[in-house]
Design a protein around this motif. Structure first.
Motif, short mmCIF file in Angstrom:
data_model
loop_
_atom_site.label_atom_id
_atom_site.label_comp_id
_atom_site.label_asym_id
_atom_site.label_seq_id
_atom_site.Cartn_x
_atom_site.Cartn_y
_atom_site.Cartn_z
N ARG A 1 -39.37 37.40 13.48
CA ARG A 1 -39.98 36.49 14.14
C ARG A 1 -39.93 37.25 15.66
O ARG A 1 -39.11 37.30 15.61
N ASP A 54 -44.19 28.77 12.03
CA ASP A 54 -44.09 29.13 10.58
C ASP A 54 -43.85 28.48 9.82
O ASP A 54 -43.33 27.49 9.81
N GLU A 55 -44.60 28.50 8.55
CA GLU A 55 -43.95 27.41 7.22
C GLU A 55 -42.90 27.41 6.78
O GLU A 55 -42.89 26.38 5.98
#
Length: 383
Positions: A378, A264-265
């Motif tokens: 996540r 993820d960013e």
């Protein structure tokens, strides 16, 4: 090397080192001492040698990870445990080690992260010219046949299988390993822009708690190459991680969860663990402790005994569940390992011997709530 400008992570990238980054040994120290470092790189599957195409609805192929583990025990002493060790764990939980009883060829900076060890110089190099600090990439390659050097921004080495004097037996996966890569820090241990924290809080400075534990970098971006046996892995901006321990030895028992390869960013990173450690000033007194630390887009959520509650349910291998609460946050971690893992050595009063297991193929689910609202969810299969 040019300073890290943050790139697309500029809003929350940090270049600050954590407390306790330096080498802790003091020549006047008496009695048992060990210090160990752990550096991990998780190379995304797209950057690794070809993998089988996944079937529909199957999870993505796990990253190919490497962990470099260095240890120095009873330096400058002639004790049964004295030694310099370099262990490497590779893809599919493979392993190799190079070890020497001679601790004189190790060096460490006391003011910031920097350490190295030389097992063998090249033939043309004078025997008195062992490195005592970080060298340039070219100088290191010209002088050192077998050894390593690492700082917060650069990591380089070349090892060959050499286990004489080390405790126990672990089947090696390869006989040689070499690497060179740079690292840019994104998350340390604390909020970006704020003070970086000692992992155990102010307790980390007290000698009565053994061993000490410090996360050096919970999320970094590493670029370079690693050769594992005959396979070459080249990578750019691969998630990386580092930590260290120091004191008399590892806990009597412990468990540990680490993952920063969620893709993820926000550069989400999880480090959690617990164990039973000794209180040396109290005869036969131990304590069970645990913590959870999460970094996400520059913010840090820390759950430790003095600011919240942490509970856990773990099996000897294969299942780890942790829950924590602090200041409006609730966290749940569930990790599973299908792999049998690989046995690793760790510093003990008997020297560097097999005492623990690790895997790169764990499946981790992370959930975080703030004031009852789910804010982070996540999953990774490279924990």
């Amino acid at each position: 090397m040019a300073p890290f400008d943050g790139g697309k992570y500029k809003a929350f990238a940090s270049s600050l080192e954590t407390p306790h980054s330096g080498y802790h040994f003091h020549p006047q120290r008496k009695g048992r001492f060990m210090e160990g470092w752990y550096f991990k790189v998780a190379i995304p599957a797209k950057n690794t040698p070809a993998k089988k195409k996944k079937k529909k609805n199957q999870p993505a192929a796990p990253d190919d990870s490497f962990a470099f583990m260095y240890s120095i025990e009873d330096p400058n002493l002639d004790s049964p445990a004295s030694g310099l060790g370099a262990q490497v764990m590779g893809p599919q939980d493979t392993y190799m080690v190079q070890y020497s009883r001679d601790t004189r060829r190790f060096w460490g900076w006391t003011h910031k992260l920097g350490l190295g060890g030389t097992f063998r110089l090249k033939d043309q190099v004078d025997s008195s010219d062992y490195p005592t600090t970080m060298l340039t990439e070219e100088d290191f390659s010209a002088k050192v046949l077998r050894g390593f050097q690492v700082s917060s921004t650069w990591h380089q080495g070349h090892l060959s299988l050499e286990s004489k004097g080390v405790g126990g037996y672990i089947k090696p996966g390869v006989k040689e390993c070499s690497w060179a890569y740079s690292t840019k820090r994104v998350h340390g241990w604390g909020d970006v822009g704020g003070k970086q924290l000692a992992t155990a809080g102010w307790l980390a400075a007290l000698p009565v708690f053994e061993p000490h534990w410090q996360i050096l970098m919970s999320y970094g971006l590493s670029s370079g190459w690693i050769r594992w046996g005959s396979k070459l892995y080249e990578f750019e901006d691969a998630p990386s991680y580092s930590e260290k321990n120091w004191g008399e030895g590892f806990p009597k028992r412990w468990f540990w969860i680490q993952c920063n390869s969620f893709g993820d960013e926000e550069c989400t990173a999880v480090t959690a663990g617990g164990g039973r450690r000794t209180l040396p000033l109290l005869v036969n007194q131990d304590e069970d402790v645990a913590l959870i630390g999460i970094h996400h887009a520059g913010k840090f959520i820390e759950i430790v005994p003095w600011n919240g509650d942490v509970s856990w349910k773990v099996s000897p291998w294969g299942s780890w569940i942790m829950k924590g609460r602090t200041k409006g946050f609730k966290v749940e971690l569930e990790a599973k390992a299908v792999s049998t893992g690989t046995v690793l050595r760790a510093p003990t009063v008997e020297g560097l011997i097999p005492v623990c297991k690790d895997t790169f193929d764990g499946i981790l689910t992370l959930k975080v709530w703030e004031e009852g609202k789910l804010i982070i969810e996540r999953t990774s299969n490279s924990a």
